[in-house]
Design a protein around this motif. Structure first.
Motif, PDB file in Angstrom:
ATOM      1  N   THR A   1       0.866  -1.176   0.000  1.00  0.00           N
ATOM      2  CA  THR A   1       0.000   0.000   0.000  1.00  0.00           C
ATOM      3  C   THR A   1       0.900   1.223   0.000  1.00  0.00           C
ATOM      4  O   THR A   1       1.715   1.396   0.912  1.00  0.00           O
ATOM      5  N   GLU A   2       0.788   2.043  -1.044  1.00  0.00           N
ATOM      6  CA  GLU A   2       1.557   3.272  -1.113  1.00  0.00           C
ATOM      7  C   GLU A   2       0.692   4.390  -0.547  1.00  0.00           C
ATOM      8  O   GLU A   2      -0.408   4.646  -1.019  1.00  0.00           O
ATOM      9  N   VAL A   3       1.213   5.020   0.501  1.00  0.00           N
ATOM     10  CA  VAL A   3       0.509   6.130   1.127  1.00  0.00           C
ATOM     11  C   VAL A   3       1.364   7.374   0.935  1.00  0.00           C
ATOM     12  O   VAL A   3       2.546   7.380   1.274  1.00  0.00           O
ATOM     13  N   GLN A   4       0.757   8.412   0.394  1.00  0.00           N
ATOM     14  CA  GLN A   4       1.457   9.673   0.187  1.00  0.00           C
ATOM     15  C   GLN A   4       0.875  10.715   1.131  1.00  0.00           C
ATOM     16  O   GLN A   4      -0.344  10.888   1.204  1.00  0.00           O
ATOM     17  N   VAL A   5       1.794  11.396   1.846  1.00  0.00           N
ATOM     18  CA  VAL A   5       1.414  12.401   2.829  1.00  0.00           C
ATOM     19  C   VAL A   5       2.029  13.733   2.405  1.00  0.00           C
ATOM     20  O   VAL A   5       3.232  13.797   2.127  1.00  0.00           O
TER      21      VAL A   5
END
Length: 117
Positions: A83-87
């Motif tokens: 899961t790629e999470v971008q913040v």
């Protein structure tokens, strides 16, 4: 004499091209971190809150679509998907969450390899 002028001209051209390329190069991770108002630690907590029992496999800070973001690849046990999470590195808000299958990851790695060559 003509050969020397040609050689000097060629070397000058190469020097200009090399310096220009260095100036246009992407900023380093350290340079981007200086711009961030949200720390990597804060962004990690935000990202991990979105993926239950997740473990960060890789992270980076990058500029994407003009925005400074922390990007985390988070794995979970029992699956090969990431899961790629971008913040957002300025606001701390989630920019995107995307699940990448093993097939998606292979395509991305191949594209990255082509880009670096």
């Amino acid at each position: 004499m003509r050969k020397i002028r040609t050689l000097v001209g060629s070397l000058a051209f190469i020097a200009v091209v090399t310096v220009s390329g260095a100036l246009l190069a992407a900023p380093s991770q350290a340079e981007l971190m200086k711009e961030a108002t949200v720390s990597k630690s804060q962004a990690e907590k935000t990202a991990l809150a979105k993926v239950h029992h997740g473990v960060i496999k890789s992270e980076e800070i990058e500029r994407e679509h003009g925005n400074l973001i922390w990007s985390f690849d988070i794995g979970t046990s029992g699956t090969k998907s990431i899961t790629e999470v971008q913040v957002d590195a300025k606001t701390g808000e989630i920019v995107s969450i995307q699940v990448e299958t093993a097939k998606d990851q292979a395509k991305e790695a191949e594209a990255d390899k082509k880009t670096k060559n």
